[in-house]
Design a protein around this motif. Structure first.
Motif, PDB file in Angstrom:
ATOM      1  N   VAL A   1      -3.517  10.780   1.332  1.00  0.00           N
ATOM      2  CA  VAL A   1      -4.127  10.215   2.528  1.00  0.00           C
ATOM      3  C   VAL A   1      -4.961  11.315   3.164  1.00  0.00           C
TER       4      VAL A   1
ATOM      5  N   VAL B   1      -8.245   9.349  -2.253  1.00  0.00           N
ATOM      6  CA  VAL B   1      -7.417   8.396  -1.504  1.00  0.00           C
ATOM      7  C   VAL B   1      -7.473   7.022  -2.165  1.00  0.00           C
TER       8      VAL B   1
ATOM      9  N   CYS C   1       3.430   9.941   9.071  1.00  0.00           N
ATOM     10  CA  CYS C   1       2.824  10.447   7.837  1.00  0.00           C
ATOM     11  C   CYS C   1       3.368  11.825   7.465  1.00  0.00           C
TER      12      CYS C   1
ATOM     13  N   ALA D   1       3.718  12.445   3.780  1.00  0.00           N
ATOM     14  CA  ALA D   1       2.568  12.093   2.944  1.00  0.00           C
ATOM     15  C   ALA D   1       1.980  13.322   2.257  1.00  0.00           C
TER      16      ALA D   1
ATOM     17  N   LEU E   1      -6.303   5.527   4.282  1.00  0.00           N
ATOM     18  CA  LEU E   1      -5.149   5.203   3.442  1.00  0.00           C
ATOM     19  C   LEU E   1      -5.588   4.429   2.198  1.00  0.00           C
TER      20      LEU E   1
ATOM     21  N   ALA F   1      -0.846   0.518   6.192  1.00  0.00           N
ATOM     22  CA  ALA F   1      -2.154  -0.131   6.281  1.00  0.00           C
ATOM     23  C   ALA F   1      -2.133  -1.374   7.152  1.00  0.00           C
TER      24      ALA F   1
ATOM     25  N   HIS G   1      -1.086   0.620   1.179  1.00  0.00           N
ATOM     26  CA  HIS G   1      -0.190   1.623   1.761  1.00  0.00           C
ATOM     27  C   HIS G   1       0.681   0.957   2.824  1.00  0.00           C
TER      28      HIS G   1
END
Length: 294
Positions: free
Chosen positions: A243, A237, A192, A195, A175, A182, A179
């Motif tokens: 990601v 990333v 996700c 994402a 990540l 995180a 994020h």
């Protein structure tokens, strides 16, 4: 009739690779030189081994038969050479080692450095090959040892291949710094679903694995980048563009990213693989030992 082992190898390569040009490229020869040697083999055997159709050639039934026998003869010669080398005090020779990208720096290079100290007469030629390419290369005889993953479709039990466990490597979510996920200790992939993803190239082990894990989590990943280089994925990333999922070995600490274990965890099994032989080459055994210790 005396059969020339070198010409037999050219015939066996033709059966494997299909064209004179491919055989020539593998042997650093010109196509005309390969054709001349195969024509000489036909004269030596007094048998038509090739059928010529335009610019292409294919093996006759006799050619197919001799190519199969050639592989047996060449394997027996390799075994005899290995047995003779076994009388030496130290392993000697050249070993071609293929490893996937993240294993090159983490496993292969430390093993080669160790070999240089312990067995200085062993030379290792290192190639980067991903699992979907390295196992076919091993079966063809293009390489002597590969570092692969036992979880890849293609490493199924094969009586001609020996697998040697080396290590386990966890798959992590990568990540950008800051994020929202995180701060979690581990991440469930369904979080996700919205994402934007960076994946490995289509058909690769990591691409297939990441796609499968996302689908098992209930969503189709929105893949906006595909790179065959983990450094490019980490950079993308790092800049906040996406990601990704990577093996832990592939995460270079120079990049400012956050890694989190998956929930449930996912681990790949890293193995070395060699062709099974009644008389293993001492230099190949030395490489395997170094890989297990790296």
């Amino acid at each position: 009739m005396t059969l020339n082992p070198w010409r037999l190898r050219l015939l066996a390569d033709l059966a494997t690779y299909g064209t004179v040009r491919a055989v020539a490229q593998r042997g650093t020869m010109s196509p005309s030189a390969v054709s001349q040697q195969l024509a000489t083999l036909e004269r030596e055997t007094r048998t038509a081994l090739l059928e010529r159709t335009g610019r292409r050639v294919r093996l006759t039934a006799a050619g197919v038969l001799l190519a199969g026998r050639a592989r047996e003869i060449l394997a027996a010669m390799d075994a005899a050479e290995a047995e003779l080398r076994g009388f030496a005090d130290e392993p000697v020779g050249t070993v071609t080692l293929a490893a996937f990208q993240s294993a090159v720096h983490a496993l292969a290079e430390p093993a080669i450095a160790d070999l240089a100290v312990r067995h200085p007469d062993v030379t290792v030629v290192l190639l980067e090959l991903e699992p979907h390419d390295s196992m076919p290369a091993l079966r063809r005889g293009d390489v002597d040892v590969i570092v692969t993953t036992a979880d890849f479709a293609g490493t199924e039990l094969d009586p001609a291949i020996d697998l040697v466990p080396i290590a386990a490597d966890s798959i992590v979510l990568v990540l950008p710094v800051g994020h929202p996920l995180a701060g979690q200790e581990s991440v469930r992939l369904e979080l996700c679903a919205d994402a934007r993803w960076t994946f490995d190239v289509a058909g690769s082990y990591m691409s297939a694995l990441a796609t499968r894990l996302c689908r098992e989590a209930g969503f189709e990943p929105a893949v906006i980048c595909r790179f065959n280089n983990y450094m490019l994925a980490l950079r993308h990333v790092e800049k906040g563009g996406s990601v990704t999922m990577l093996p832990s070995l592939a995460v270079d600490p120079r990049y400012q990213v956050v890694t989190r274990p998956l929930d449930p965890p996912m681990t790949r099994r890293i193995t070395a693989a060699v062709r099974r032989s009644p008389a293993p080459r001492p230099e190949v055994t030395a490489v395997l030992t170094a890989l297990r210790s790296s």
